[in-house]
Enzyme design. Structure first.
Site, short mmCIF file in Angstrom:
data_model
loop_
_atom_site.label_atom_id
_atom_site.label_comp_id
_atom_site.label_asym_id
_atom_site.label_seq_id
_atom_site.Cartn_x
_atom_site.Cartn_y
_atom_site.Cartn_z
CG ASN A 9 -1.80 1.21 1.31
OD1 ASN A 9 -1.83 2.02 0.38
ND2 ASN A 9 -2.52 1.35 2.41
CD1 TRP A 10 3.80 1.05 -2.68
CD2 TRP A 10 3.74 2.04 -4.70
NE1 TRP A 10 4.60 0.33 -3.53
CE2 TRP A 10 4.59 0.91 -4.77
CE3 TRP A 10 3.56 2.80 -5.84
CZ2 TRP A 10 5.24 0.53 -5.95
CZ3 TRP A 10 4.20 2.44 -7.02
CH2 TRP A 10 5.04 1.32 -7.07
CE LYS A 11 -0.49 3.29 4.67
NZ LYS A 11 -0.41 3.42 6.12
CG HIS A 91 -6.16 1.76 5.19
ND1 HIS A 91 -5.72 2.72 6.07
CD2 HIS A 91 -5.12 0.91 4.98
CE1 HIS A 91 -4.45 2.47 6.37
NE2 HIS A 91 -4.06 1.38 5.72
CD GLU A 93 -3.28 5.47 6.62
OE1 GLU A 93 -3.29 5.50 5.38
OE2 GLU A 93 -2.32 5.03 7.28
CD GLU A 162 -3.53 -2.30 7.37
OE1 GLU A 162 -2.45 -2.53 6.81
OE2 GLU A 162 -4.16 -1.25 7.19
N GLY A 168 2.46 2.65 10.76
CA GLY A 168 3.36 3.77 10.60
C GLY A 168 4.08 4.18 11.87
CB SER A 207 5.30 -1.41 11.99
OG SER A 207 4.89 -0.07 12.22
N GLY A 228 2.89 -0.96 4.37
CA GLY A 228 2.90 0.46 4.03
C GLY A 228 4.33 0.93 3.79
N GLY A 229 4.92 1.58 4.79
CA GLY A 229 6.22 2.22 4.65
C GLY A 229 7.30 1.34 4.02
P1 13P Z 1 2.92 0.64 7.75
O1 13P Z 1 3.47 -0.62 7.17
O2 13P Z 1 3.63 1.88 7.26
O3 13P Z 1 2.77 0.57 9.22
O4 13P Z 1 1.42 0.80 7.17
C1 13P Z 1 0.53 -0.26 7.28
C2 13P Z 1 -0.67 0.04 6.48
O5 13P Z 1 -1.45 0.91 6.80
C3 13P Z 1 -0.87 -0.73 5.25
O6 13P Z 1 -2.16 -0.54 4.73
#
Ligand code: 13P
Length: 245
Positions: A9-11, A91, A93, A162, A168, A207, A228-229
């Protein structure tokens, strides 16, 4: 046996050039031992899909409407049109910053399934909720409406656990904490249908990195990761994919 799925997930990160280069580096060395799906920002989706057969792609969001005068929205039919096989729904977010509720999330699941797209439904508790000991109640509540609305079609989705406190933050859930939550999610699915509960892939997100991926993926109810990251660094993401087998 459920084949592992690792999703990136590149957000809202990157640029056209940076994202092209990132995906080229990832595609060049994918291990092939798991399914891989990339969720780039919308503007880059079509050209990345055209350049990379063999990788799965998905939208980070989808409209709850099929078509029409909904400025700024992207329809599930459009995602399918350009070759997306997946979409993220619910998600944390989106729940937090865009106030997505169960009704909206169910509508998005419906739109995706109508187009033959696999939604990855995200669930998970906040830090406060974990401290209050209500993690299972929150997961139950977040699964309730989709289970009711989709019935047997729930077999066509994937789920991502999640925990919001792990997203994050660098604070990964321990393998044991994650496994406990995943086993609980599977028990909720099993209450509907035991066979179905064994088919659905439940990914862990929060994470995930190369250093913890093997431990997490070794757990019996963890079927891969939603990253994510760490998915923004090719070598790191490739090492996570290599840990999924
Ligand atoms: P991180 O891996 O940056 O914690 O993000 C997780 C996430 O929200 C994937 O959708």
């Amino acid at each position: 046996m459920r084949r592992k799925l690792v999703a990136a997930n590149w957000k809202m990160h990157g640029s056209r050039d940076a994202n092209r280069a990132l995906l080229a580096a990832v595609a060049a060395s994918l291990p092939g031992s798991c399914d891989v799906v990339v969720f780039p920002p919308f503007p880059y989706l079509a050209e990345l899909i055209a350049a990379h057969a063999g990788i799965g792609f998905g939208g980070q969001d989808v409209s709850a409407h099929a078509a029409g005068a909904y400025t700024g929205e992207v329809a599930a039919s459009m995602l399918r049109d350009i070759g997306c096989g997946y979409v993220l729904v619910g998600h944390s977010e989106r729940r937090q910053y865009h106030h997505e509720d169960d009704a909206l999330i169910c509508a998005k699941l419906e739109r995706a399934l109508e187009q033959g797209i696999t939604p990855i439904l995200c669930v998970g508790e906040t830090l406060d909720q974990r401290r209050q000991g209500v993690t299972e109640a929150i997961i139950t509540a977040q699964l309730h409406a989709p289970l009711q609305a989709l019935g047997e079609r729930i077999a066509r989705i994937a789920i991502a656990y999640e925990p919001v406190w792990a997203i994050g933050t660098g604070h990964t859930a321990s393998a044991a904490q994650a496994q406990a939550a995943h086993a609980f999610i599977r028990s909720q699915l099993a209450a509907r249908d035991a066979k179905l509960s064994r088919m659905i892939r439940v990914l862990y997100g929060g994470s995930v990195k190369a250093a913890n991926a093997s431990d997490l993926f070794a757990q019996p109810d963890i079927d891969g990761g939603l990253v994510g990251g760490a998915s923004l660094v090719a070598e790191e993401f490739l090492a996570i994919c290599a840990a999924a087998r």
